[in-house]
Design a protein around this motif. Sequence first.
Motif, PDB file in Angstrom:
ATOM      1  N   GLY A 129     -26.446  15.721   0.533  1.00 37.73           N
ATOM      2  CA  GLY A 129     -26.446  14.674  -0.484  1.00 37.73           C
ATOM      3  C   GLY A 129     -25.617  13.453  -0.132  1.00 37.73           C
ATOM      4  O   GLY A 129     -26.109  12.310  -0.194  1.00 37.73           O
ATOM      5  N   PRO A 130     -24.335  13.616   0.240  1.00 40.90           N
ATOM      6  CA  PRO A 130     -23.510  12.449   0.582  1.00 40.90           C
ATOM      7  C   PRO A 130     -24.044  11.661   1.774  1.00 40.90           C
ATOM      8  O   PRO A 130     -23.885  10.440   1.834  1.00 40.90           O
ATOM      9  CB  PRO A 130     -22.146  13.069   0.896  1.00 40.90           C
ATOM     10  CG  PRO A 130     -22.136  14.366   0.156  1.00 40.90           C
ATOM     11  CD  PRO A 130     -23.547  14.856   0.203  1.00 40.90           C
TER      12      PRO A 130
ATOM     13  N   LEU B 115       0.826  -1.194   0.000  1.00 37.31           N
ATOM     14  CA  LEU B 115       0.000   0.000   0.000  1.00 37.31           C
ATOM     15  C   LEU B 115       0.862   1.246   0.000  1.00 37.31           C
ATOM     16  O   LEU B 115       1.954   1.264   0.563  1.00 37.31           O
ATOM     17  CB  LEU B 115      -0.921   0.015   1.231  1.00 37.31           C
ATOM     18  CG  LEU B 115      -1.882  -1.161   1.383  1.00 37.31           C
ATOM     19  CD1 LEU B 115      -2.670  -1.035   2.682  1.00 37.31           C
ATOM     20  CD2 LEU B 115      -2.827  -1.260   0.198  1.00 37.31           C
ATOM     21  N   ILE B 116       0.344   2.304  -0.621  1.00 30.84           N
ATOM     22  CA  ILE B 116       1.023   3.598  -0.644  1.00 30.84           C
ATOM     23  C   ILE B 116      -0.032   4.690  -0.600  1.00 30.84           C
ATOM     24  O   ILE B 116      -1.133   4.540  -1.152  1.00 30.84           O
ATOM     25  CB  ILE B 116       1.916   3.753  -1.908  1.00 30.84           C
ATOM     26  CG1 ILE B 116       2.748   5.021  -1.847  1.00 30.84           C
ATOM     27  CG2 ILE B 116       1.072   3.694  -3.166  1.00 30.84           C
ATOM     28  CD1 ILE B 116       3.842   4.998  -0.833  1.00 30.84           C
ATOM     29  N   GLY B 117       0.266   5.794   0.089  1.00 26.74           N
ATOM     30  CA  GLY B 117      -0.696   6.874   0.243  1.00 26.74           C
ATOM     31  C   GLY B 117      -1.004   7.591  -1.055  1.00 26.74           C
ATOM     32  O   GLY B 117      -0.218   7.596  -1.999  1.00 26.74           O
ATOM     33  N   VAL B 118      -2.196   8.225  -1.089  1.00 24.12           N
ATOM     34  CA  VAL B 118      -2.685   8.939  -2.262  1.00 24.12           C
ATOM     35  C   VAL B 118      -3.061  10.361  -1.844  1.00 24.12           C
ATOM     36  O   VAL B 118      -3.588  10.587  -0.747  1.00 24.12           O
ATOM     37  CB  VAL B 118      -3.919   8.235  -2.871  1.00 24.12           C
ATOM     38  CG1 VAL B 118      -4.438   8.992  -4.081  1.00 24.12           C
ATOM     39  CG2 VAL B 118      -3.585   6.811  -3.258  1.00 24.12           C
ATOM     40  N   GLU B 119      -2.823  11.327  -2.715  1.00 26.20           N
ATOM     41  CA  GLU B 119      -3.150  12.728  -2.454  1.00 26.20           C
ATOM     42  C   GLU B 119      -4.649  12.938  -2.651  1.00 26.20           C
ATOM     43  O   GLU B 119      -5.137  13.215  -3.762  1.00 26.20           O
ATOM     44  CB  GLU B 119      -2.346  13.618  -3.411  1.00 26.20           C
ATOM     45  CG  GLU B 119      -2.522  15.100  -3.186  1.00 26.20           C
ATOM     46  CD  GLU B 119      -1.689  15.670  -2.041  1.00 26.20           C
ATOM     47  OE1 GLU B 119      -1.682  16.895  -1.878  1.00 26.20           O
ATOM     48  OE2 GLU B 119      -1.057  14.888  -1.314  1.00 26.20           O
ATOM     49  N   ALA B 120      -5.420  12.771  -1.580  1.00 25.87           N
ATOM     50  CA  ALA B 120      -6.883  12.873  -1.660  1.00 25.87           C
ATOM     51  C   ALA B 120      -7.454  12.928  -0.247  1.00 25.87           C
ATOM     52  O   ALA B 120      -6.736  12.766   0.739  1.00 25.87           O
ATOM     53  CB  ALA B 120      -7.464  11.673  -2.415  1.00 25.87           C
ATOM     54  N   VAL B 121      -8.769  13.154  -0.158  1.00 27.59           N
ATOM     55  CA  VAL B 121      -9.514  13.052   1.097  1.00 27.59           C
ATOM     56  C   VAL B 121     -10.788  12.264   0.796  1.00 27.59           C
ATOM     57  O   VAL B 121     -11.588  12.675  -0.045  1.00 27.59           O
ATOM     58  CB  VAL B 121      -9.867  14.435   1.676  1.00 27.59           C
ATOM     59  CG1 VAL B 121     -10.776  14.276   2.898  1.00 27.59           C
ATOM     60  CG2 VAL B 121      -8.609  15.205   2.062  1.00 27.59           C
ATOM     61  N   VAL B 122     -10.964  11.138   1.453  1.00 25.39           N
ATOM     62  CA  VAL B 122     -12.136  10.295   1.232  1.00 25.39           C
ATOM     63  C   VAL B 122     -13.327  10.884   1.981  1.00 25.39           C
ATOM     64  O   VAL B 122     -13.184  11.388   3.099  1.00 25.39           O
ATOM     65  CB  VAL B 122     -11.870   8.855   1.710  1.00 25.39           C
ATOM     66  CG1 VAL B 122     -13.102   7.977   1.511  1.00 25.39           C
ATOM     67  CG2 VAL B 122     -10.674   8.263   0.963  1.00 25.39           C
ATOM     68  N   ASP B 123     -14.506  10.816   1.377  1.00 21.26           N
ATOM     69  CA  ASP B 123     -15.707  11.312   2.036  1.00 21.26           C
ATOM     70  C   ASP B 123     -15.986  10.507   3.303  1.00 21.26           C
ATOM     71  O   ASP B 123     -16.063   9.272   3.267  1.00 21.26           O
ATOM     72  CB  ASP B 123     -16.908  11.229   1.093  1.00 21.26           C
ATOM     73  CG  ASP B 123     -18.182  11.736   1.740  1.00 21.26           C
ATOM     74  OD1 ASP B 123     -18.306  12.955   1.901  1.00 21.26           O
ATOM     75  OD2 ASP B 123     -19.020  10.894   2.106  1.00 21.26           O
ATOM     76  N   LYS B 124     -16.140  11.215   4.414  1.00 19.30           N
ATOM     77  CA  LYS B 124     -16.327  10.562   5.710  1.00 19.30           C
ATOM     78  C   LYS B 124     -17.600   9.734   5.763  1.00 19.30           C
ATOM     79  O   LYS B 124     -17.626   8.635   6.334  1.00 19.30           O
ATOM     80  CB  LYS B 124     -16.308  11.635   6.793  1.00 19.30           C
ATOM     81  CG  LYS B 124     -16.639  11.164   8.201  1.00 19.30           C
ATOM     82  CD  LYS B 124     -18.094  11.422   8.576  1.00 19.30           C
ATOM     83  CE  LYS B 124     -18.462  12.868   8.409  1.00 19.30           C
ATOM     84  NZ  LYS B 124     -19.919  13.092   8.602  1.00 19.30           N
ATOM     85  N   ASP B 125     -18.694  10.211   5.181  1.00 17.40           N
ATOM     86  CA  ASP B 125     -19.951   9.483   5.236  1.00 17.40           C
ATOM     87  C   ASP B 125     -19.890   8.199   4.404  1.00 17.40           C
ATOM     88  O   ASP B 125     -20.379   7.151   4.834  1.00 17.40           O
ATOM     89  CB  ASP B 125     -21.099  10.370   4.758  1.00 17.40           C
ATOM     90  CG  ASP B 125     -21.302  11.579   5.659  1.00 17.40           C
ATOM     91  OD1 ASP B 125     -21.263  11.401   6.888  1.00 17.40           O
ATOM     92  OD2 ASP B 125     -21.479  12.694   5.141  1.00 17.40           O
TER      93      ASP B 125
END
Length: 302
Positions: free
Chosen positions: A263-264, A198-208
């Motif tokens: 919405g999310p 695994l390697i990190g990605v430049e993003a933010v996952v939706d918490k919901d």
Amino acid sequence: MLVVAALGGNALLERRQPLTAEVQRANVRVAAKALAEVVRAGHRLVVTHGNGPQVGLLALQGASFRPDEAYPLDVLGAETEGMIGYLIEQELENALGQDCSVATLLTQVIVDPNDPAFKTPTKFIGPVYDREQAEARAAAAGWSIAADGTKWRRVVASPKPLEIPDAGTIRLLLDHGVIVICAGGGGIPVMRRADGSLIGVEAVVDKDAASALLASLIGAEALLLLTDVDGVFDGWSTPQQVLIRHLSVAEARSRTDPAGSMGPKVEAAARFVSNGGKIAGIGKLDEALAMLTGNAGTIISA
């Protein structure tokens, strides 16, 4: 009942409040009291939380020091998971009188590096600005920005969560009676390389979205999406607004609630119930326990 309670960013930090440790601790203390009621009622609990303002502030701090050495978003996500998790863990222990074991777990969430979200950033992070301020910062730092109500904020990629490799560890902790705080800010976004690492990605996952996936993976019966409003409304912010008390999965999926706010949550709630969850509730933090009995918020069920 096993409950996953997702604390929204507005439940932890009200809009326009300063991003100080003292303010956040005070808000977390209020949240912990509401969550403690759920535990005292006999339910098992997993807590997730947002991190948009916090991860945005850390990004600003890093860029203002040495921009070429600023940490990527996955590392900042891990930092905020630890910081907010620490506050929730401590205040939950205080609220429960040290009667329960509480643990914070840094949680990785696998995403697809080819997710189209990387080409169309939509996830709000960081403080709010006037449009002129936001445009100036975007020009200087290469940000993408978007309107958030009457204000403007930075937006980053928000790919869909596919797997939570730490779900087994969370189940192990639950089996030993531990209240688990995990998947903060949607979890740490990572991708799987060809060799399986695994390697990190430049993003933010939706918490919901991450909370709904987690709830399904660990066999939770209820998902609570806790925020600062009473629930889902028809005609929101108009004189004709009406609170919706109950929605079926089909009704939830037919709605067109704002993508940047409700919405999310509606989408995540519907997905959880369609995957076998008993109920999903959307509503105020201080009504968490009442939502579990269908007496508050908006309840989505099969």
